[in-house]
Design an enzyme around this catalytic site. Structure first.
Site, PDB file in Angstrom:
ATOM      1  N   ASP A   1      -5.757  -1.619   3.266  1.00  0.00           N
ATOM      2  CA  ASP A   1      -5.877  -0.938   1.980  1.00  0.00           C
ATOM      3  C   ASP A   1      -6.716   0.320   2.190  1.00  0.00           C
ATOM      4  O   ASP A   1      -7.905   0.232   2.493  1.00  0.00           O
ATOM      5  CB  ASP A   1      -6.549  -1.875   0.963  1.00  0.00           C
ATOM      6  CG  ASP A   1      -6.556  -1.296  -0.446  1.00  0.00           C
ATOM      7  OD1 ASP A   1      -5.971  -0.220  -0.645  1.00  0.00           O
ATOM      8  OD2 ASP A   1      -7.154  -1.921  -1.342  1.00  0.00           O
TER       9      ASP A   1
ATOM     10  N   ASP B   1      -0.455   3.752   0.092  1.00  0.00           N
ATOM     11  CA  ASP B   1      -1.788   3.575   0.647  1.00  0.00           C
ATOM     12  C   ASP B   1      -2.108   2.143   1.072  1.00  0.00           C
ATOM     13  O   ASP B   1      -3.277   1.809   1.277  1.00  0.00           O
ATOM     14  CB  ASP B   1      -2.846   4.059  -0.353  1.00  0.00           C
ATOM     15  CG  ASP B   1      -2.850   3.261  -1.645  1.00  0.00           C
ATOM     16  OD1 ASP B   1      -1.896   2.494  -1.870  1.00  0.00           O
ATOM     17  OD2 ASP B   1      -3.806   3.408  -2.433  1.00  0.00           O
ATOM     18  N   GLU B   2      -1.103   1.291   1.212  1.00  0.00           N
ATOM     19  CA  GLU B   2      -1.392  -0.066   1.681  1.00  0.00           C
ATOM     20  C   GLU B   2      -0.177  -0.668   2.375  1.00  0.00           C
ATOM     21  O   GLU B   2       0.964  -0.322   2.085  1.00  0.00           O
ATOM     22  CB  GLU B   2      -1.858  -0.967   0.544  1.00  0.00           C
ATOM     23  CG  GLU B   2      -0.865  -1.154  -0.562  1.00  0.00           C
ATOM     24  CD  GLU B   2      -1.358  -2.144  -1.615  1.00  0.00           C
ATOM     25  OE1 GLU B   2      -1.929  -3.190  -1.254  1.00  0.00           O
ATOM     26  OE2 GLU B   2      -1.140  -1.873  -2.814  1.00  0.00           O
TER      27      GLU B   2
END
Length: 427
Positions: A13, A110-111
Site C-alpha cells: 500500500d 497505489d496498491e
C-alpha cells in the site's frame, strides 16, 4: 475452519501516494510539508483526493472540501492532479514487485497483492517485503506499507496497521488478540452500511461477528454473511489474480466543478472524454464496437445509455459523435449535469478486427491514422496539453470547463481514486 495449504501473501500500500509522488518529484517544494491533491484547486468547494501525513496530523482528511481543509490547516499546499506522473510511479513500484513473483494483482494505482509462496529463492516472505520496501524508498523516493500474511484479507489488514513506511506481519493465530476487539467496520470488506446492520443485531466487534450464528448471518446477508464469519476468523481463500486478460472496457468519468446546463458546455466535456478514452484504446492497440455514456444530475440520479457502432473504431471523433447523439436523445437542454462519463465496450485487438472502409474515405483513412499516431507521440513526449483540437478550447475565458480545468478534475477518476472504504464485496 482451516485453510487447505500454506500461502504467503504480501499487500503493498503506497502511503499518501499522490502527495508522495509530488514530494519525490519536487522535494524542495513539497517534502515534509502539509500538502493535498484536489480535483479543483481553484475552487474552494473542490474535493481533496488525498493529503500528506503532515496535513493529516493537522486534521485534514480525504473527501474534505478545499475550504474545510484550509480552515484546519491554513498553510496547506494544494496541488492539481498529474495523471501521467502517477501512472509513471505506479508502473515503477509494480515493476519492483514483479521482480519477486509473477503473481502480482494490481488492486488500484497505489496498491497490489503479491503471492510469494514460491519465491523462496529471494528469502523469507518478511525478507522479501523488507527488500521491496527498501527498494521503493531508495529507487522511487516513496514510502509504502507492506502487510505479510497467509491470505489477502489479513495481508490487507496488516498493511493498514502501521503507516507510513513499515512491514507488518499478521498471522491467523494473532487474529483473536489483535482484531476481535475492533469494530466490525475495520474488517476489510465490511462497509459502514453493513456495520450498521450488524449493530442492529448486537454484533459490533469482529469477535462478536466471529461468534455469531452462521445460519442467522446467511439468512440476513446471504452468502456474504457466511463470508463475513470466515473473515472474522481470518480465513480467506481468494487467489492472487494477475491481470492477464485484455480489458473488457475502457472508461473515464468526470465530476464537474460546476453543474452544466448548456448543450455546448457538455459537448465540450464529451469531446475531452472521447479523446481520453480513445487515446487509451490506441495505446492498447484495441478497437471498440459500443459507446456508453453515463449522466448524473445534482440529485445523484444516474443513467447510462449505449449504442453500437456500424464499424469498430479507435477514433475520438467517431466516439464523440455517438456520445453526443446519445446525450441529445436522453437529456433535456437546461437540465443540470453534475457528472459525465464515456465507456468504450466490445473491445477487440486492432490487428484482428476487420474494418470495412467507406468507398469515399478509404484513401483518406491511412493519412488520418498517421496524423493521429503523430499527435499521440507528441502528447506522450510533451504532455497531454501539447496538441489540442479546437473543440477542446473554450471561447469564454471564464468558463469552468476549459481544457485545463477539465484535466484538473476527476477525468480519470475510475483509475486514480483511492480504495473505497465502503466496498463490501472485495473477494
Amino acid at each position: 475452519m482451516s485453510e487447505t495449504r500454506r500461502r504467503y501473501i504480501l499487500h503493498i500500500d503506497m502511503n499518501a501516494f499522490y502527495c508522495s509522488v509530488h514530494a519525490a518529484e519536487q522535494p524542495e517544494m513539497y517534502r515534509g510539508k502539509p500538502t493535498g491533491v484536489a480535483g479543483s484547486v481553484e475552487l474552494r468547494k473542490g474535493i481533496l483526493v488525498t493529503s500528506s501525513y503532515e496535513a493529516r496530523a493537522r486534521g485534514v482528511r480525504t473527501g474534505m472540501t478545499v475550504r474545510q481543509a484550509t480552515a484546519l490547516c491554513p498553510e496547506l499546499i494544494l496541488i492539481a492532479p498529474n495523471f501521467d506522473l502517477y501512472r509513471k510511479y505506479s508502473r515503477g513500484f509494480m515493476k519492483i514487485a514483479g521482480n519477486y513473483t509473477p503473481l502480482v494483482e494490481a488492486v488500484s494505482i497505489d496498491e497490489c497483492f503479491l503471492d510469494v509462496t514460491g519465491s523462496g529463492q529471494f528469502g523469507t516472505p518478511i525478507e522479501i517485503a523488507e527488500t521491496i520496501r527498501r527498494r521503493v524508498r531508495e529507487e522511487l523516493s516513496l514510502p509504502c506499507s507492506i502487510g505479510v500474511a497467509p491470505n489477502k484479507l489479513l495481508a490487507k489488514m496488516a498493511s493498514d496497521m502501521r503507516k507510513p513506511d513499515a512491514v507488518t506481519v499478521l498471522r491467523r493465530r494473532d487474529v483473536p488478540t489483535l482484531l476481535w476487539g475492533k469494530p466490525c467496520q475495520t474488517l476489510y470488506g465490511i462497509g459502514a452500511k453493513t456495520a450498521e446492520k450488524l449493530g442492529r443485531l448486537n454484533i459490533r466487534t469482529i469477535g462478536e461477528l466471529a461468534a455469531a450464528d452462521e445460519r442467522m448471518l446467511t439468512e440476513r446477508f446471504g452468502v456474504y454473511g457466511a463470508w463475513m464469519k470466515r473473515a472474522a476468523h481470518g480465513l480467506d481463500d481468494a487467489p492472487v489474480q494477475p491481470l492477464s486478460e485484455a480489458a473488457k472496457s475502457i472508461g473515464h468519468t468526470t465530476t464537474l466543478p460546476a453543474d452544466l446546463t448548456e448543450r455546448e458546455q457538455y459537448r465540450r466535456v464529451l469531446l475531452n472524454l472521447a479523446d481520453q478514452t480513445t487515446r487509451r484504446l490506441r495505446r492498447q492497440s484495441m478497437m471498440c464496437s459500443t459507446v456508453q455514456i453515463t449522466i448524473r444530475d445534482p440529485s445523484m440520479k444516474t443513467i447510462t445509455r449505449a449504442a453500437g457502432l456500424s464499424v469498430p473504431t479507435d477514433a475520438s471523433d467517431d466516439v464523440y459523435k455517438v456520445a453526443c447523439r446519445l446525450m441529445d436523445a436522453n437529456w433535456q437542454a437546461g437540465d443540470p449535469v453534475r457528472l459525465l462519463g464515456i465507456t468504450l465496450q466490445g473491445l477487440s485487438p486492432k490487428q484482428e478486427t476487420a474494418v470495412q472502409l467507406d468507398l469515399f474515405s478509404y484513401e483518406e483513412a491511412p493519412k488520418k491514422d498517421k496524423l493521429v499516431t503523430v499527435m499521440d507521440r507528441l502528447r506522450d513526449k510533451f504532455g497531454e496539453g501539447a496538441v489540442l483540437t479546437a473543440g477542446m478550447l473554450s471561447d469564454d475565458p471564464s468558463s469552468l470547463i476549459r481544457n485545463k480545468k477539465i484535466r484538473g478534475t476527476s477525468l480519470e477518476k475510475d483509475f486514480l481514486r483511492e480504495p473505497d472504504p465502503d466496498a463490501e464485496n472485495r473477494y
